[in-house]
Design an enzyme around this catalytic site. Structure first.
Site, mmCIF file in Angstrom:
data_model
loop_
_atom_site.group_PDB
_atom_site.id
_atom_site.type_symbol
_atom_site.label_atom_id
_atom_site.label_comp_id
_atom_site.label_asym_id
_atom_site.label_seq_id
_atom_site.Cartn_x
_atom_site.Cartn_y
_atom_site.Cartn_z
ATOM 1 C CB CYS A 1 -1.060 -0.054 1.473
ATOM 2 S SG CYS A 1 -0.309 0.226 2.827
ATOM 3 C CG HIS B 1 -4.950 0.158 3.506
ATOM 4 N ND1 HIS B 1 -3.830 -0.566 2.686
ATOM 5 C CD2 HIS B 1 -5.557 0.600 3.147
ATOM 6 C CE1 HIS B 1 -4.474 -1.077 1.902
ATOM 7 N NE2 HIS B 1 -5.103 0.186 1.688
ATOM 8 C CG HIS C 1 -5.882 0.253 -2.004
ATOM 9 N ND1 HIS C 1 -6.917 -0.529 -0.663
ATOM 10 C CD2 HIS C 1 -7.536 -0.294 -2.584
ATOM 11 C CE1 HIS C 1 -8.237 -0.302 -1.141
ATOM 12 N NE2 HIS C 1 -8.582 -1.007 -1.997
#
Length: 359
Positions: A273, A321, A333
């Protein structure tokens, strides 16, 4: 958002079809209807929706822990690179210092020998024996200058020796930190692999129909979160235009759609990520921290209503994240192992906050 980006996002939305993670009905990226609720078959041995939901929650926990460990691994790797660079710089200083020290020692030796030859007799005796007293006095002045120069030379030699000692101590300290960082990196790697292996084992125990129902429940959970986010009316307040650098970063992120998630990866073929977001902003000429946690700590925070394409949305209370906001309520993402870089709803996960790399 530019025409090209709109086309790319539209294509991605078409590809994912009925997947409802992007938004609630009647809003941007709206789904025609919520995903159907899975219905169990009549077989007595069928796993129930409650069982599958428990598996989904367990998988979420495992992948979340893997994401935290991945951040720790990436942070340790980044520190190791910095420490290695510092050790190299110190090594260069030590080499230069040693060369300087050798030259200073040679000069000091030559000065000492010259002074010894000139000072074989006391000054009074040399004056009495001299045929030219003025020349003797002039010579004495030069000797005094030479003595002062010698003292300065010795002082410089001493400072150089002290510098070398400090460089060596600093290098030793950096080596110790590097070794500690390697151990932390190895521990983080082990935890990532353990968490991912546990998640994959859990999923492998499900039959095909159960895996399909698991995917439906994942979509439902994301759809529910995105719908709640959009129902708050927040999207109507988000209308800021992207900066030029933000456009470049968002374009980079969207062109990575479809590439696999690999923990610790920074492209160009796969990403995790924060690897995706850091490389997107590097492409825009703005280097940012490698991990989602450091991106949250170091980059400027902005209010969600002021969010613009290119900004980063940080998710979960531990900032484990991160995603790139690309406009119209959507993010790009790298979700987790087993998934690819994808387009999703900005509110499909719990938002911690928003940061702006080019504030």
């Amino acid at each position: 958002m530019g025409t090209g980006k709109r086309g790319l996002i539209a294509t991605a939305v078409t590809v994912i079809g009925a997947v409802a993670v992007l938004s609630a009905p009647g809003t941007a990226f709206a789904a025609p209807s919520p995903p159907p609720t899975p219905t169990p078959t009549a077989s007595p041995s069928t796993v129930t929706n409650k069982d599958i939901e428990a598996v989904r929650q367990q998988l979420d926990a495992l992948y979340h822990d893997a994401a935290v460990a991945t951040d720790a691994y990436n942070a340790a790797e980044e520190k190791a690179e910095e420490q290695s660079a510092q050790i190299v710089a110190l090594a260069k200083k030590i080499v230069k210092g040693q060369e300087k020290l050798a030259k200073l020692k040679a000069r000091a030796g030559a000065a000492a020998a010259a002074q010894y030859r000139a000072n074989g007799l006391p000054d009074e005796a040399r004056l009495m024996l001299s045929d030219d007293p003025q020349a003797f006095l002039d010579g004495t002045g030069r000797v005094l200058q030479g003595q002062r120069a010698t003292k300065a030379l010795i002082a410089e030699l001493t400072r150089t020796q002290q510098d070398l000692k400090q460089y060596a101590a600093d290098a030793s300290a950096q080596w110790s930190k590097l070794e500690a960082g390697r151990k932390a990196k190895a521990a983080a790697k082990k935890k990532v692999e353990q968490q991912i292996a546990a998640a994959e084992k859990l999923e492998s125990q499900l039959e095909k129909k159960e895996r399909e129902r698991l995917a439906e429940l994942e979509e439902q959970a994301a759809h529910k979160a995105q719908s709640a986010w959009l129902d708050s009316g927040i999207l109507a307040e988000i209308n800021a235009k992207a900066s030029e650098a933000g456009k470049t970063a968002a374009d980079y992120a969207t062109t990575q759609i479809g590439k696999p998630y690999v923990w610790g990866a920074e492209g160009p073929d796969s990403y995790d990520c924060s690897g995706l977001t850091s490389q997107a902003w590097a492409a825009a000429g703005k280097p940012i921290p490698r991990t989602s946690q450091e991106q949250w700590k170091q980059l400027k925070h902005v209010d969600i209503k002021d969010m613009r394409p290119g900004d980063l949305i940080i998710y979960f209370d531990d900032a484990s994240h991160v995603a790139m906001y690309v406009g119209e309520g959507a993010i790009v993402h790298a979700p987790r192992p087993g998934r690819t870089v994808t387009l999703a709803g900005a509110g499909s996960m719990p938002i911690l906050g928003v940061v702006r790399p080019d504030a």
